[in-house]
Scaffold this active site. Structure first.
Site, PDB file in Angstrom:
ATOM      1  N   CYS A   1     -11.617  27.931  50.486  1.00  0.00           N
ATOM      2  CA  CYS A   1     -11.793  28.538  49.174  1.00  0.00           C
ATOM      3  C   CYS A   1     -10.562  29.250  48.607  1.00  0.00           C
ATOM      4  O   CYS A   1     -10.222  29.007  47.449  1.00  0.00           O
ATOM      5  CB  CYS A   1     -13.030  29.422  49.123  1.00  0.00           C
ATOM      6  SG  CYS A   1     -13.424  30.300  50.621  1.00  0.00           S
TER       7      CYS A   1
ATOM      8  N   ARG B   1     -10.667  27.238  63.284  1.00  0.00           N
ATOM      9  CA  ARG B   1     -11.340  28.494  63.604  1.00  0.00           C
ATOM     10  C   ARG B   1     -11.293  28.659  65.107  1.00  0.00           C
ATOM     11  O   ARG B   1     -11.707  27.772  65.839  1.00  0.00           O
ATOM     12  CB  ARG B   1     -12.799  28.466  63.139  1.00  0.00           C
ATOM     13  CG  ARG B   1     -12.905  28.347  61.635  1.00  0.00           C
ATOM     14  CD  ARG B   1     -14.346  28.277  61.174  1.00  0.00           C
ATOM     15  NE  ARG B   1     -14.378  28.106  59.726  1.00  0.00           N
ATOM     16  CZ  ARG B   1     -15.497  28.006  59.016  1.00  0.00           C
ATOM     17  NH1 ARG B   1     -16.667  28.068  59.631  1.00  0.00           N
ATOM     18  NH2 ARG B   1     -15.443  27.854  57.709  1.00  0.00           N
TER      19      ARG B   1
ATOM     20  N   GLN C   1     -14.022  20.027  56.661  1.00  0.00           N
ATOM     21  CA  GLN C   1     -15.217  20.358  55.879  1.00  0.00           C
ATOM     22  C   GLN C   1     -15.275  19.476  54.650  1.00  0.00           C
ATOM     23  O   GLN C   1     -14.258  19.283  53.988  1.00  0.00           O
ATOM     24  CB  GLN C   1     -15.134  21.803  55.388  1.00  0.00           C
ATOM     25  CG  GLN C   1     -15.595  22.836  56.360  1.00  0.00           C
ATOM     26  CD  GLN C   1     -15.570  24.214  55.715  1.00  0.00           C
ATOM     27  OE1 GLN C   1     -14.633  24.552  55.007  1.00  0.00           O
ATOM     28  NE2 GLN C   1     -16.595  25.007  55.968  1.00  0.00           N
TER      29      GLN C   1
ATOM     30  N   ASP D   1     -15.961  20.100  51.681  1.00  0.00           N
ATOM     31  CA  ASP D   1     -16.126  21.311  50.893  1.00  0.00           C
ATOM     32  C   ASP D   1     -16.130  21.005  49.394  1.00  0.00           C
ATOM     33  O   ASP D   1     -15.653  19.967  48.967  1.00  0.00           O
ATOM     34  CB  ASP D   1     -14.936  22.231  51.195  1.00  0.00           C
ATOM     35  CG  ASP D   1     -15.312  23.686  51.168  1.00  0.00           C
ATOM     36  OD1 ASP D   1     -16.391  24.002  50.643  1.00  0.00           O
ATOM     37  OD2 ASP D   1     -14.517  24.506  51.662  1.00  0.00           O
TER      38      ASP D   1
ATOM     39  N   HIS E   1     -16.142  23.544  45.521  1.00  0.00           N
ATOM     40  CA  HIS E   1     -16.381  24.809  44.839  1.00  0.00           C
ATOM     41  C   HIS E   1     -16.751  24.495  43.408  1.00  0.00           C
ATOM     42  O   HIS E   1     -16.040  23.757  42.728  1.00  0.00           O
ATOM     43  CB  HIS E   1     -15.143  25.702  44.941  1.00  0.00           C
ATOM     44  CG  HIS E   1     -14.809  26.025  46.361  1.00  0.00           C
ATOM     45  ND1 HIS E   1     -13.794  25.412  47.042  1.00  0.00           N
ATOM     46  CD2 HIS E   1     -15.431  26.840  47.254  1.00  0.00           C
ATOM     47  CE1 HIS E   1     -13.778  25.850  48.287  1.00  0.00           C
ATOM     48  NE2 HIS E   1     -14.763  26.715  48.446  1.00  0.00           N
TER      49      HIS E   1
ATOM     50  N   LYS F   1     -26.897  32.315  51.203  1.00  0.00           N
ATOM     51  CA  LYS F   1     -26.697  30.876  51.334  1.00  0.00           C
ATOM     52  C   LYS F   1     -27.978  30.134  51.681  1.00  0.00           C
ATOM     53  O   LYS F   1     -28.929  30.722  52.194  1.00  0.00           O
ATOM     54  CB  LYS F   1     -25.632  30.584  52.403  1.00  0.00           C
ATOM     55  CG  LYS F   1     -25.961  31.179  53.765  1.00  0.00           C
ATOM     56  CD  LYS F   1     -24.899  30.826  54.796  1.00  0.00           C
ATOM     57  CE  LYS F   1     -25.314  31.324  56.174  1.00  0.00           C
ATOM     58  NZ  LYS F   1     -24.554  30.767  57.264  1.00  0.00           N
TER      59      LYS F   1
ATOM     60  N   HIS G   1     -19.918  27.891  46.694  1.00  0.00           N
ATOM     61  CA  HIS G   1     -19.295  27.131  47.781  1.00  0.00           C
ATOM     62  C   HIS G   1     -20.372  26.187  48.297  1.00  0.00           C
ATOM     63  O   HIS G   1     -21.516  26.606  48.431  1.00  0.00           O
ATOM     64  CB  HIS G   1     -18.930  28.014  48.979  1.00  0.00           C
ATOM     65  CG  HIS G   1     -18.084  29.190  48.674  1.00  0.00           C
ATOM     66  ND1 HIS G   1     -16.833  29.341  49.207  1.00  0.00           N
ATOM     67  CD2 HIS G   1     -18.317  30.308  47.934  1.00  0.00           C
ATOM     68  CE1 HIS G   1     -16.327  30.491  48.809  1.00  0.00           C
ATOM     69  NE2 HIS G   1     -17.200  31.104  48.032  1.00  0.00           N
TER      70      HIS G   1
END
Length: 641
Positions: A332, A361, A379, A381, A383, A463, A509
């Site tokens: 992000c 991570r 990911q 991902d 946004h 979430k 997200h």
RNA sequence: GCUGCUGUAGCUCAGUGGUAGAGCACGUCCUUGGUAAGGACGGGGUCAUGGGUUCAAAUCCCAUCAGCAGCUCCA
């Protein structure tokens, strides 16, 4: 006299004080023999020895009942506890419930219990069961109970946590007593078949700061056959383990040089690319644009985003020229820099920006698990930047996208969780309230069932998570939708609204497949390694009977190549049976057996694996290509032809 | 990270203090075989790493690394 209403509606009159066991006998000797316990008013389960006073509705629970089986397992946990205490008199009992498919008992004992000890534990348990001693209940008030367990911190804690004024203890066998709410089977002989399965550490109260106890797992079933079926089921599940399949099918590997970092092999990469090709196609359809941002970014960015404060112990860092950098754990902040690279208008909203972002991570060593829990992953991902009014419809849109993508893989058994404000969070309570309600609203609009996970949200917002179970029934998170009002503020994101004023956008997200690595692992287990045609690294293998058919093999290869399939030919110096066995072991969807016979008619003998065994069909090459192409284009997941 | 277990050939594993093994895979040759593994021969291992005990260590002890099961954690 007491009137007892039975489940079929009939009324049985018995004298006051008759036990439930005696009631079962009055109904029939078969029932009395099968009875495990009673259930009063359809809610309170009690021992068969419980006397009845006054009028009640009562049902007799037998082992056929799932609840009956759970009681058998719980009683078996007590029997295991007695066996362990007889072997290790210093063992202190903590807590021993039934769980799915079995039970465990948490024990505080300095000497480690080892798998090689299981035999003698089981032997002792068998003795206890053979002795067929009754489970006897003793009821005390809270004060008496506390006195009885004085000096035992675990049982004292259990008494303090117990509800109600009556605290019960159970005796069985030779003076073994344990604090327990009950109920239990009438006697130890009522356990069917059992097995001590494993032992592992478990923190007291599930708290990592507390002492680590030894948790001994066992399983118990109605009879030997059920136990054997269960053990066979576990064996089958182990064969679907993606770590095993990854090795067998040469898809990926792990190495000491990079623990937690998956190395994808050529065949694994084919699956990977098939997944993201389709992913891009669907995202385009849903109005997404795609970006790519760097992996290494200045550490200051992560201070600003709040990640450093909340997750620095799980981040990787590096430096160059005396500047500190972080390896991104999330996409992000990079995406926000892209957003801020120019001005935006409400006319662009909702703006859906996707990124297949590679994140790192640092996971503690004991957390890693094949592809599903790694230290580096991609990911899927995205946004979404939008106005507050657009939140709900955007979330609905994401849910629809999730459903469409999952459908292609045949996933039906996923469940949804809504996670709310955690203790460690940023942003005001009002914002959290608004965000959480938006998520609830979207779920309600889609009529979707979900469970609420209080306090389990991300630090920047609530979430919705999509969870799926692996072959060993462990739950893994796939997709996630997170609402975020905080990050836009921290990064001073704005858009120009209709009234020509600048306002902060709302940020959503979301990830659908979650981690591509994890998703691949789950797919492998889901299909047991038999990838559907559209995902299979090798879709077709040509198996000539002998070298004499090589020319025909070449001709087929030309046809398949032209049609764009992934295929190979087995020209090895082996008999056809061996070639088939090899292709089967490699889980190739279609095998084409060809010899002089097929060459003459431009046919192939198609052999394929189905759930009910292998099937054979003779088809024209032309027809094979047409049908197979269609199946791939439509992402058919069945293994038929 | 915590508790317990494991680490021997590419893979699956046997080997309990005295010269490193099997099956599969791999290579060569024979065999040209019609629907789940034909035969012969051969190559391949600092026994995870580093210390220690011992005349002698894959084997016993300690540490480290990695994996497995569970617990805890997972933006």
């Amino acid at each position: 006299m007491a009137k007892i209403q039975l489940p079929d509606g009939s009324i049985l009159e018995v004298s006051d004080g008759t036990t439930i066991g005696q009631v079962a006998e009055q109904i029939g000797p078969g029932l009395a023999k099968a009875a495990i316990c009673g259930c009063i008013r359809d809610q309170t389960e009690v021992d068969l020895s419980t006397p009845i006073h006054g009028d009640v509705s009562l049902s007799i629970i037998t082992s056929k009942d799932q609840r009956g089986l759970e009681i058998i397992r719980h009683s078996c946990a007590h029997i295991m506890a007695e066996a362990i205490c007889s072997i290790w008199p210093d063992a202190k009992l903590v807590y021993g419930p039934s769980v799915r498919d079995g039970f465990y008992y948490d024990i505080d004992l300095d000497e480690p219990i080892r798998p090689e000890d299981f035999d003698r534990i089981e032997k002792k348990m068998t003795e206890i069961i053979k002795a067929d001693k009754p489970f006897e209940r003793l009821e005390l008030n809270r004060q008496e109970a506390l006195e009885r367990v004085a000096g035992d911190k675990y049982k004292t804690d259990n008494v303090n946590k117990a509800e109600g004024d009556v605290i019960s203890f159970y005796h069985q066998g030779d003076g073994f007593e344990d604090l327990c709410r009950g109920p239990h089977v009438p006697s130890t002989g009522r356990i069917g078949s059992f097995k001590v399965m494993s032992v592992a550490g478990a923190y007291w109260h599930g708290d990592a700061n507390e002492k680590m106890l030894q948790r001994v797992y066992g399983t118990a079933w109605r009879n030997k056959k059920e136990l054997e079926d269960y053990l066979a089921r576990i064996e089958e599940a182990k064969k679907r383990d993606h770590r095993l399949l990854g090795k067998q099918l040469d898809l990926f590997s792990f190495h000491d040089e990079g623990p937690g970092f998956a190395f994808l092999h050529p065949k694994g990469m084919v699956i990977w690319n098939a997944i993201i090709d389709y992913w891009r196609k669907v995202h385009q359809k849903y109005g997404y644009q795609e970006i790519k941002t760097p992996i290494i970014l200045n550490e200051a960015l992560w201070h600003k985003s709040g990640h450093w404060d909340n997750y620095k112990e799980n981040m990787y860092f590096t430096s160059a020229d005396d500047v500190n950098y972080a390896i991104k754990p999330m996409n992000c902040p990079g995406g926000l820099l892209v957003y801020n690279s120019r001005k935006h208008s409400y006319r662009e909203f909702p703006m859906r920006i996707a990124e297949l972002g590679l994140v790192h991570r640092y996971e503690a060593s004991g957390q890693m698990h094949g592809l599903v829990r790694v230290r580096q992953f991609t990911q899927d991902d995205a946004h979404i930047f939008c106005t507050p009014e657009q939140i709900e419809s955007e979330i609905v849109g994401v849910i629809e996208l999730v459903q469409e993508l999952y459908k292609a893989y045949g996933f039906k058994d996923y469940h949804i969780e809504l996670s709310t404000k955690p203790e460690k969070h940023i942003g005001s309570d009002e914002i959290w309230e608004l965000a959480t309600n938006s998520l609830r609203g979207a779920l309600a609009r889609k009529g979707i069932d979900y469970v609420v996970n209080e306090g389990d949200g991300a630090f920047y917002g609530p979430k919705i998570d999509f969870h799926i179970e692996d072959c060993l029934q462990r739950s893994w998170q796939l997709g996630t939708i997170q609402l975020d009002f905080s990050m836009p503020q921290r990064f001073e994101l704005v858009f120009t609204d209709k009234d020509n004023t600048e306002k902060p956008p709302v940020m959503i997200h979301r990830a659908i497949l979650g981690s591509l690595e994890r998703f691949m692992g789950i797919l492998l287990e889901h299909y047991g390694g038999w990838m559907p045609l559209w995902l299979a690294p090798e879709q077709i293998r040509i198996l000539p009977i002998s070298e004499k058919s090589n020319d025909y093999v070449n001709w087929i290869e030309d046809q398949l190549g032209e049609a764009g399939f992934r295929f190979s030919s087995d020209l090895s110096n082996e008999k056809i049976g061996a070639k088939i066995a090899k292709a089967h072991a490699e889980k190739i969807p279609y095998m084409l057996v060809v010899g002089p016979k097929e060459a003459e008619t431009k046919e192939v003998s198609l052999r394929l694996h189905t759930d009910s065994g292998d099937v054979k069909k003779v088809v024209k090459v032309e027809e094979l290509i047409k049908i197979t192409k269609e199946k791939i284009e439509n992402k058919k997941i069945d293994s038929d032809f």
